[in-house]
Design an enzyme around this catalytic site. Structure first.
Site, short mmCIF file in Angstrom:
data_model
loop_
_atom_site.label_atom_id
_atom_site.label_comp_id
_atom_site.label_asym_id
_atom_site.label_seq_id
_atom_site.Cartn_x
_atom_site.Cartn_y
_atom_site.Cartn_z
CD GLN A 1 -144.00 100.42 -40.07
OE1 GLN A 1 -144.97 100.69 -40.78
NE2 GLN A 1 -144.10 100.29 -38.76
NE ARG B 1 -152.71 101.01 -46.02
CZ ARG B 1 -152.22 101.62 -44.94
NH1 ARG B 1 -152.33 101.09 -43.74
NH2 ARG B 1 -151.62 102.79 -45.06
CG HIS C 1 -146.78 103.66 -44.49
ND1 HIS C 1 -147.92 102.91 -44.31
CD2 HIS C 1 -146.34 103.93 -43.25
CE1 HIS C 1 -148.15 102.73 -43.01
NE2 HIS C 1 -147.19 103.34 -42.34
CG ASN D 1 -150.01 105.47 -43.28
OD1 ASN D 1 -151.04 104.81 -43.19
ND2 ASN D 1 -149.21 105.66 -42.25
CD GLU D 2 -151.04 106.80 -39.14
OE1 GLU D 2 -149.99 107.18 -38.60
OE2 GLU D 2 -151.78 105.93 -38.64
CG ASN E 1 -154.01 103.91 -40.45
OD1 ASN E 1 -154.69 103.21 -41.21
ND2 ASN E 1 -152.78 104.30 -40.74
CE1 TYR F 1 -152.31 100.24 -34.63
CE2 TYR F 1 -152.75 102.22 -35.90
CZ TYR F 1 -152.20 100.95 -35.80
OH TYR F 1 -151.56 100.41 -36.88
CD GLU G 1 -151.52 101.48 -40.25
OE1 GLU G 1 -151.22 101.72 -39.07
OE2 GLU G 1 -150.90 101.94 -41.22
CD1 TRP H 1 -149.40 97.84 -37.00
CD2 TRP H 1 -149.53 98.27 -39.20
NE1 TRP H 1 -148.15 98.18 -37.44
CE2 TRP H 1 -148.19 98.45 -38.77
CE3 TRP H 1 -149.85 98.48 -40.55
CZ2 TRP H 1 -147.17 98.84 -39.64
CZ3 TRP H 1 -148.84 98.86 -41.41
CH2 TRP H 1 -147.52 99.05 -40.95
CD GLU I 1 -144.72 100.95 -34.22
OE1 GLU I 1 -145.09 100.30 -35.22
OE2 GLU I 1 -145.24 102.02 -33.88
CD1 TRP I 2 -143.74 103.60 -37.52
CD2 TRP I 2 -142.16 104.08 -39.04
NE1 TRP I 2 -144.25 103.33 -38.78
CE2 TRP I 2 -143.32 103.62 -39.72
CE3 TRP I 2 -141.04 104.43 -39.80
CZ2 TRP I 2 -143.37 103.51 -41.11
CZ3 TRP I 2 -141.10 104.32 -41.20
CH2 TRP I 2 -142.25 103.87 -41.83
C1 GBH Z 1 -149.48 103.81 -37.54
O1 GBH Z 1 -149.13 104.94 -36.92
C2 GBH Z 1 -148.58 103.67 -38.72
O2 GBH Z 1 -149.27 103.87 -39.92
C3 GBH Z 1 -147.83 102.40 -38.74
O3 GBH Z 1 -146.80 102.49 -39.64
C4 GBH Z 1 -147.37 102.08 -37.34
O4 GBH Z 1 -146.49 101.01 -37.30
C5 GBH Z 1 -148.58 101.79 -36.51
O5 GBH Z 1 -149.51 102.80 -36.60
C6 GBH Z 1 -148.32 101.48 -35.06
O6 GBH Z 1 -147.79 102.58 -34.39
O7 GBH Z 1 -150.38 110.25 -27.70
O8 GBH Z 1 -151.90 111.68 -28.91
O9 GBH Z 1 -149.55 111.71 -29.43
C7 GBH Z 1 -149.84 105.26 -35.78
C8 GBH Z 1 -149.04 106.26 -35.10
C9 GBH Z 1 -148.69 106.75 -32.93
C10 GBH Z 1 -150.33 108.01 -34.17
C11 GBH Z 1 -149.14 107.36 -31.73
C12 GBH Z 1 -150.67 108.76 -32.93
C13 GBH Z 1 -149.74 109.24 -30.72
C14 GBH Z 1 -150.98 109.68 -30.11
N1 GBH Z 1 -149.67 106.78 -33.95
N2 GBH Z 1 -149.82 108.48 -31.89
S1 GBH Z 1 -150.70 110.92 -28.96
#
Ligand code: GBH
Length: 451
Positions: A22, A79, A123, A167-168, A298, A300, A357, A404, A411-412
């Site tokens: 990233q 990190r 990652h 990671n994840e 992580n 969010y 994160e 984060w 952002e992927w």
């Molecule tokens: C993280 O992924 C990553 O580790 C990081 O690299 C990335 O930049 C960051 O977060 C921000 O996106 O609607 O139920 O399908 C988190 C990725 C994306 C995981 C959205 C779950 C969808 C939930 N997340 N996600 S859902």
């Protein structure tokens, strides 16, 4: 004078996080091999605006200035992740010394600035050469991860003491091999995907062994977990809604947390999977279930869950105007920082945690003075930290928080349009500008309390 509120535990770890693909750029430099994200981008049609990780934040060439920036902001922990294809370009072939040298220089630079490195071994940037042989759906990828992890830990382990394995898993397996949104963009059968999850768990165990064997004194290691679907927040904190949320948490996390923390796939998972359950070899679960020193989470956004009719857990849809960030899934639900920790502790007995994160993509604006006054991101971070403080106050062993992200970055599948940084990046000039959230966070760190 009363004691200031919202103090965090003594020795609480404050930091910022990033990941190799990233931010580094230099996708074809110094012998780096192609990663599945390089390929996914060049194939076209998968990433917003045709963006690619080729240059990103050019951190590969700017790591010294980026370290100085962190140091100016008083960020004491960082990190980062190691790019497997930079270290072993073909995934399981010879080591690329120039790739390893980069991380060597980076670590030395961080340490010289008084910043503690926290390194993630994977990652998401899998070497394309391994994907060409089946990627995470074949066992040989997990087998290849072992010597890679050993190589990195042997080289950096005298200076890096805090490790994360992967990671994840739900993201890189689920989104990579089941729904195809992420590299390598495959949509495979449930059977194949469950096998992929198992291989990722296996790789985690191998990396954990590598840290135990070669990490030297004081080395610590854990996995970074995320939740798909998002963690379950009880609609109202009554016993029945809490029980519903917990049951749904257990059901949706058992496939990973069962093997990791109980040394077996849960009966409920095996019953649901039926013939699609993964093939497990003798000894696999022993490796996977080796005790970790901590679990990284992580976090969010969460989902609200209630005890619905018949007492069955029911996930609530979000109202159209529910506050959210600049991505459809980014519902602003601060309680996820509390419930993400509490469920893991209560359901799977996880003893200690780092929030590896948390952050928000928001549509930042630069004002006439060149500042980014991201009152929104600051408010999001602040409200989430209140819930983390609550978890710590109740006695859950939460040891740290990593914002984060340090920089706006690749952002992927969303490319560069979605900005998670506490530091703004102008992708034309590569100029870095700390946002209000960075200045605020810096003060939070200094005082070890929420301001
Ligand atoms: C993280 O992924 C990553 O580790 C990081 O690299 C990335 O930049 C960051 O977060 C921000 O996106 O609607 O139920 O399908 C988190 C990725 C994306 C995981 C959205 C779950 C969808 C939930 N997340 N996600 S859902």
């Amino acid at each position: 004078m009363t004691t200031p509120s919202y103090r965090f535990p003594k020795d609480f770890v404050w930091g910022a996080a990033a990941a190799s693909a990233q931010i580094e750029g230099a996708a074809n430099e110094d012998g780096k091999g192609e990663s599945i994200w390089d390929r996914f981008a060049s194939a076209g049609g998968h990433i917003a605006n045709g963006d690619t990780p080729e240059t990103a934040c050019d951190h590969y060439h700017r790591y010294e200035a980026d370290t100085a920036l962190m140091s100016d902001l008083g960020i004491p922990n960082y990190r980062l992740s190691i790019a497997w294809p930079r270290v072993i370009p073909n995934g399981d072939g010879p080591v690329n010394p120039r790739g390893l040298d980069f991380y060597d220089r980076l670590i030395d630079t961080l340490l010289a600035a008084g910043i503690t490195p926290w390194a993630t071994l994977f990652h998401w940037d899998l070497p394309q050469a391994l994907e060409d042989r089946g990627g995470w759906l074949v066992r040989s990828t997990a087998e290849a991860f072992r010597p890679y992890a050993e190589t990195v830990v042997k080289r950096l382990g005298d200076r890096v003491k805090n490790w994360f394995t992967l990671n994840e898993i739900p993201c890189f397996i689920g989104k990579g091999y089941a729904d195809g949104e992420f590299a390598p963009g495959r949509t495979e059968s449930a059977r194949a995907v469950n096998q992929g999850y198992h291989h990722a768990l296996l790789a985690h165990g191998y990396a954990l062994s590598a840290v135990r064997t070669y990490g030297g004194p004081g080395a610590r290691v854990g996995l970074v977990h995320n939740h798909l679907p998002p963690p379950q927040i009880p609609l109202i904190e009554t016993d029945e809604h809490i029980a519903a949320a917990r049951a749904e948490y257990e059901r949706t996390n058992g496939q990973l947390m069962g093997p990791l923390f109980h040394g077996r796939y849960p009966e409920a998972f095996l019953a649901t999977a039926g013939d699609d359950a993964p093939h497990v070899e003798v000894g696999d679960l022993d490796g996977i279930a080796q005790p970790m020193d901590y679990l990284g989470l992580n976090l969010y956004s969460g989902d609200f869950v209630r005890a619905g009719r018949n007492g069955l857990p029911e996930r609530l849809a979000f109202p159209r105007q529910f506050p959210r960030g600049d991505l459809p899934w980014l519902n602003l639900t601060p309680q996820v920082l509390y419930w993400g920790v509490r469920h893991a502790a209560e359901v799977f007995g996880v003893p200690s945690f780092y929030i590896t994160e948390h952050g928000a993509a928001l549509a930042d604006e630069i004002n006439a003075d060149g500042e980014i006054i991201d009152l929104d991101r600051r408010e999001v971070m602040r409200s989430y930290l209140v819930e983390l403080h609550r978890a710590a106050h109740e006695g859950y062993d939460v040891r740290g928080y990593f914002a984060w992200s340090l920089l706006d970055n690749f952002e992927w599948a969303e490319g560069y349009a979605k900005r998670f940084g506490i530091v703004h990046v102008d992708f034309e000039t590569q100029k870095r500008t700390p946002k209000l959230s960075a200045h605020w966070y810096s003060q939070v760190i200094r005082e070890n309390r929420i301001l």
